[in-house]
Design an enzyme around this catalytic site. Structure first.
Site, PDB file in Angstrom:
ATOM      1  N   ARG A 221       0.830  -1.210   0.000  1.00  0.00           N
ATOM      2  CA  ARG A 221       0.000   0.000   0.000  1.00  0.00           C
ATOM      3  C   ARG A 221       0.857   1.250   0.000  1.00  0.00           C
ATOM      4  O   ARG A 221       1.920   1.308   0.600  1.00  0.00           O
ATOM      5  CB  ARG A 221      -0.888   0.004   1.252  1.00  0.00           C
ATOM      6  CG  ARG A 221      -1.746   1.247   1.369  1.00  0.00           C
ATOM      7  CD  ARG A 221      -2.683   1.180   2.548  1.00  0.00           C
ATOM      8  NE  ARG A 221      -1.956   1.365   3.796  1.00  0.00           N
ATOM      9  CZ  ARG A 221      -2.541   1.382   4.988  1.00  0.00           C
ATOM     10  NH1 ARG A 221      -3.838   1.210   5.101  1.00  0.00           N
ATOM     11  NH2 ARG A 221      -1.817   1.555   6.070  1.00  0.00           N
TER      12      ARG A 221
ATOM     13  N   CYS B  30       0.095   5.516   0.659  1.00  0.00           N
ATOM     14  CA  CYS B  30      -0.911   6.461   1.149  1.00  0.00           C
ATOM     15  C   CYS B  30      -0.340   7.858   0.993  1.00  0.00           C
ATOM     16  O   CYS B  30       0.771   8.135   1.450  1.00  0.00           O
ATOM     17  CB  CYS B  30      -1.259   6.193   2.605  1.00  0.00           C
ATOM     18  SG  CYS B  30      -2.534   7.306   3.253  1.00  0.00           S
TER      19      CYS B  30
END
Length: 126
Positions: A104, A106
């Protein structure tokens, strides 16, 4: 190379010249999902947790339409309006993803479509 357009009524329609998702071979690339309710077309909630929940529901529905699921996501990108909301987004995110968690990124952004608080895109396999 065989490219398949993924479309479902269980997620918001694309509001521009893009697809909800594209499948290429065994990979699915989703467009960013924002907290729009697919039936009403309205932004859901004023709080980051409510919006993250709708975003992840939309993402789940797009992936399911492609013959995949949240358990087959290998990478997500999370765009949030305020990095101070990161832990609140994580609380909701953890309800949708289990170990092994997808990779991930962000990032905090200055503005998102319809002035929402969060947007998430994903890459998954079938």
């Amino acid at each position: 190379m065989n490219i398949e357009v993924i479309k479902t009524d269980n997620a918001p329609e694309a509001i521009g010249p893009y697809s909800q998702a594209i499948a290429v071979g065994s990979f699915i690339y989703t467009s960013g999902q924002i907290p729009i309710h697919p039936k009403t077309g309205e932004v859901v909630g004023n709080e980051i947790q409510q919006q993250a929940e709708q975003v992840l529901e939309n993402l789940k529905n797009v992936l399911e339409a492609a013959g995949s699921g949240m358990d087959k996501v290998v990478k997500t990108t999370v765009f949030i309006k305020d990095m101070n909301s990161f832990s609140k987004v994580n609380e909701v995110y953890a309800k949708y993803f289990k170990e092994p968690y997808p990779a991930r990124s962000c990032v905090e952004v200055s503005k998102l479509p319809k002035d929402v608080l969060v947007e998430i895109e994903a890459v998954a396999v079938r």
